[in-house]
Scaffold this active site. Structure first.
Site, PDB file in Angstrom:
ATOM      1  N   LYS A 160       0.819  -1.218   0.000  1.00  0.00           N
ATOM      2  CA  LYS A 160       0.000   0.000   0.000  1.00  0.00           C
ATOM      3  C   LYS A 160       0.852   1.269   0.000  1.00  0.00           C
ATOM      4  O   LYS A 160       0.475   2.269  -0.589  1.00  0.00           O
ATOM      5  CB  LYS A 160      -0.950   0.011   1.202  1.00  0.00           C
ATOM      6  CG  LYS A 160      -2.088  -0.990   1.028  1.00  0.00           C
ATOM      7  CD  LYS A 160      -3.241  -0.707   1.966  1.00  0.00           C
ATOM      8  CE  LYS A 160      -4.419  -1.606   1.610  1.00  0.00           C
ATOM      9  NZ  LYS A 160      -5.550  -1.463   2.513  1.00  0.00           N
TER      10      LYS A 160
ATOM     11  N   LYS B  35      -4.980  -8.286  -6.297  1.00  0.00           N
ATOM     12  CA  LYS B  35      -6.287  -8.607  -5.702  1.00  0.00           C
ATOM     13  C   LYS B  35      -7.343  -7.540  -6.023  1.00  0.00           C
ATOM     14  O   LYS B  35      -7.000  -6.370  -6.216  1.00  0.00           O
ATOM     15  CB  LYS B  35      -6.159  -8.844  -4.200  1.00  0.00           C
ATOM     16  CG  LYS B  35      -6.104  -7.631  -3.356  1.00  0.00           C
ATOM     17  CD  LYS B  35      -6.404  -7.976  -1.890  1.00  0.00           C
ATOM     18  CE  LYS B  35      -6.520  -6.668  -1.129  1.00  0.00           C
ATOM     19  NZ  LYS B  35      -7.424  -6.649  -0.048  1.00  0.00           N
TER      20      LYS B  35
ATOM     21  N   LYS C 215     -10.883  -2.198  -3.123  1.00  0.00           N
ATOM     22  CA  LYS C 215     -11.725  -0.987  -3.127  1.00  0.00           C
ATOM     23  C   LYS C 215     -10.928   0.200  -3.640  1.00  0.00           C
ATOM     24  O   LYS C 215     -11.479   1.122  -4.212  1.00  0.00           O
ATOM     25  CB  LYS C 215     -12.157  -0.637  -1.690  1.00  0.00           C
ATOM     26  CG  LYS C 215     -13.068  -1.618  -1.034  1.00  0.00           C
ATOM     27  CD  LYS C 215     -13.541  -1.046   0.307  1.00  0.00           C
ATOM     28  CE  LYS C 215     -13.877  -2.128   1.293  1.00  0.00           C
ATOM     29  NZ  LYS C 215     -12.794  -2.433   2.229  1.00  0.00           N
TER      30      LYS C 215
HETATM   31  N1  AQP Z   1      -9.945  -9.549  -3.215  1.00  0.00           N
HETATM   32  C1  AQP Z   1     -10.351 -10.159  -2.107  1.00  0.00           C
HETATM   33  N2  AQP Z   1     -10.629 -11.488  -2.102  1.00  0.00           N
HETATM   34  C2  AQP Z   1     -11.059 -12.112  -0.967  1.00  0.00           C
HETATM   35  N3  AQP Z   1     -11.232 -11.464   0.204  1.00  0.00           N
HETATM   36  C3  AQP Z   1     -10.969 -10.146   0.238  1.00  0.00           C
HETATM   37  N4  AQP Z   1     -11.035  -9.218   1.228  1.00  0.00           N
HETATM   38  C4  AQP Z   1     -10.669  -8.012   0.741  1.00  0.00           C
HETATM   39  N5  AQP Z   1     -10.340  -8.116  -0.544  1.00  0.00           N
HETATM   40  C5  AQP Z   1     -10.517  -9.417  -0.899  1.00  0.00           C
HETATM   41  C6  AQP Z   1     -11.480  -9.523   2.579  1.00  0.00           C
HETATM   42  O1  AQP Z   1     -12.565  -8.639   2.871  1.00  0.00           O
HETATM   43  C7  AQP Z   1     -12.532  -8.309   4.262  1.00  0.00           C
HETATM   44  C8  AQP Z   1     -12.673  -6.842   4.436  1.00  0.00           C
HETATM   45  O2  AQP Z   1     -11.570  -6.211   3.836  1.00  0.00           O
HETATM   46  P1  AQP Z   1     -11.114  -4.773   4.278  1.00  0.00           P
HETATM   47  O3  AQP Z   1     -12.278  -3.871   4.299  1.00  0.00           O
HETATM   48  O4  AQP Z   1     -10.314  -4.858   5.516  1.00  0.00           O
HETATM   49  O5  AQP Z   1     -10.203  -4.315   3.113  1.00  0.00           O
HETATM   50  P2  AQP Z   1      -8.860  -4.861   2.528  1.00  0.00           P
HETATM   51  O6  AQP Z   1      -8.577  -6.268   2.910  1.00  0.00           O
HETATM   52  O7  AQP Z   1      -7.765  -3.879   2.831  1.00  0.00           O
HETATM   53  O8  AQP Z   1      -9.135  -4.854   0.988  1.00  0.00           O
HETATM   54  P3  AQP Z   1     -10.018  -3.950   0.098  1.00  0.00           P
HETATM   55  O9  AQP Z   1     -11.454  -4.297   0.254  1.00  0.00           O
HETATM   56  O10 AQP Z   1      -9.511  -4.050  -1.246  1.00  0.00           O
HETATM   57  O11 AQP Z   1      -9.846  -2.469   0.621  1.00  0.00           O
HETATM   58  P4  AQP Z   1      -8.656  -1.428   0.360  1.00  0.00           P
HETATM   59  O12 AQP Z   1      -8.515  -1.222  -1.110  1.00  0.00           O
HETATM   60  O13 AQP Z   1      -9.111  -0.203   1.092  1.00  0.00           O
HETATM   61  O14 AQP Z   1      -7.414  -2.034   0.943  1.00  0.00           O
HETATM   62  C9  AQP Z   1     -11.226  -8.873   4.837  1.00  0.00           C
HETATM   63  O15 AQP Z   1     -11.509 -10.055   5.547  1.00  0.00           O
HETATM   64  C10 AQP Z   1     -10.409  -9.154   3.618  1.00  0.00           C
HETATM   65  O16 AQP Z   1      -9.531 -10.231   3.829  1.00  0.00           O
END
Ligand code: AQP
Length: 333
Positions: A113, A196, A199
């Site tokens: 990140k 992956k 968001k």
């Molecule tokens: N691509 C993914 N495949 C499977 N699981 C996923 N998770 C996130 N992306 C994937 C799981 O969703 C839960 C919530 O995630 P989060 O809100 O903590 O965000 P994150 O893991 O940092 O990933 P995001 O959604 O892409 O957000 P950003 O871009 O802000 O970092 C977790 O259990 C995560 O494992």
């Protein structure tokens, strides 16, 4: 035997996507019938990367609406907003004094990140895993449903818990176990099968949102990057083609059909034939959730009331832990 407690969090850092649903939310819905569950909308984690203040509150309510639309029952689980329970930040400080700099330096999510400009990343982004440890340990959670991307952070939570127990010479924290959904460990971007689905990806075409219309889903899947070969005929052949493998994994996770059967059904067919079936499968998963979310979002008072009532329940548990921690560390409370 001690009580089984599940804790997991979702950041309101953007719109919830299919990766979040298949990797996390779908599992939450099953777990609520088996264990005591606490689900948090982790807004303090979201601001480790700048969030537009005009959007954050709306996104927080949207996560709650999607939780409920997916089938999470607010009266059965504790569903609350992290910033409303100040004990999360308080415990994070105590645990920052337990966690080691060398441990945080190994966290790959920070490296991903922060990118090349580590020096200008926020301190919060660097210490994010310590706040995550506080979220989980505050409620003495035994199980944490997460996607594969969070596995390393959970190992760190266990290291912090273990060191705290050792430093203060007592088995205070138990070591939480990850619950990884085997069919959707990591849903990848529709534009790049090695990244992956996220968001914060600047391209909206890279992810399917849980509020997307059938038409938007259809366009995103038809445009999803693939090679120009026919569909693979074996699991081994699939593994060499990350974009196709990702689309097959999405099919498996949405339909609950076995991967081998899907590969057999589409073996040697045109990718466009598979994509059409995938569209049906994904739209029938998302459509009822998107419909319900839209309905729920019209009643802001109802959503805010759930958040404040549940924050009170979370705080009762959290206060108890903080008092115990203060006593263990020797801080007068
Ligand atoms: N691509 C993914 N495949 C499977 N699981 C996923 N998770 C996130 N992306 C994937 C799981 O969703 C839960 C919530 O995630 P989060 O809100 O903590 O965000 P994150 O893991 O940092 O990933 P995001 O959604 O892409 O957000 P950003 O871009 O802000 O970092 C977790 O259990 C995560 O494992």
């Amino acid at each position: 035997m001690s009580k089984k407690i599940v804790f997991s969090g979702v950041q309101p850092s953007g719109e919830i996507h299919l990766g979040n649903y298949l990797g996390a939310l779908k599992q939450f819905v099953d777990l609520q019938h088996k264990k005591d569950c606490i689900f948090s909308i982790v807004d303090l984690h979201a601001i480790t990367i700048w969030q537009n203040p005009k959007l954050l509150a709306g996104r927080t309510r949207e996560v709650l609406a999607i939780f409920i639309a997916c089938g999470l029952l607010p009266e059965k689980n504790i569903i609350f907003k992290q910033s409303e329970v100040s004990e999360h930040s308080q415990l994070a400080w105590f645990l920052s004094c337990t966690a080691r700099v060398g441990w945080l330096n190994r966290m790959t999510q920070f490296k991903d990140k922060a990118g090349k400009n580590k020096e200008i990343a926020s301190v919060g982004l660097y210490t994010y895993p310590v706040l995550m440890a506080a979220d989980i340990l505050l409620y003495k959670a035994t199980h944490v449903p997460v996607g594969d991307d969070q596995k390393q952070h959970l190992e760190l939570v266990r290291d912090i818990a273990q060191k705290f127990n050792k430093d203060y010479n007592q088995e205070y924290f138990n070591l939480p176990e990850p619950l990884i959904n085997k069919t959707a460990t990591r849903i990848m971007s529709l534009r790049d099968g090695t990244k992956k689905m996220s968001k914060s990806d600047p391209s909206e075409q890279s992810r399917i949102m849980m509020t997307d219309s059938n038409d938007q889903i259809s366009k995103k899947i038809m445009k999803a990057k693939t090679d120009s070969l026919k569909m693979p005929s074996s699991i081994e052949a699939t593994e060499k083609r990350p974009e196709i493998e990702n689309l097959i994994n999405i099919f498996v996770a949405c339909s609950n059909i076995n991967k081998q059967k899907i590969i057999d059904d589409f073996a040697s067919k045109e990718i466009s034939v598979f994509k059409k079936e995938l569209i049906n499968c994904v739209t029938s998963t998302i459509e009822p959730i998107a419909f319900e979310t839209e309905k729920l979002l019209k009643d802001q008072k109802f959503l805010d009331n759930i958040l404040s009532e549940n924050a009170k329940k979370a705080q009762l548990l959290a206060r108890k832990t903080i008092l115990e921690i203060k006593r263990i560390v020797g801080v007068i409370s």
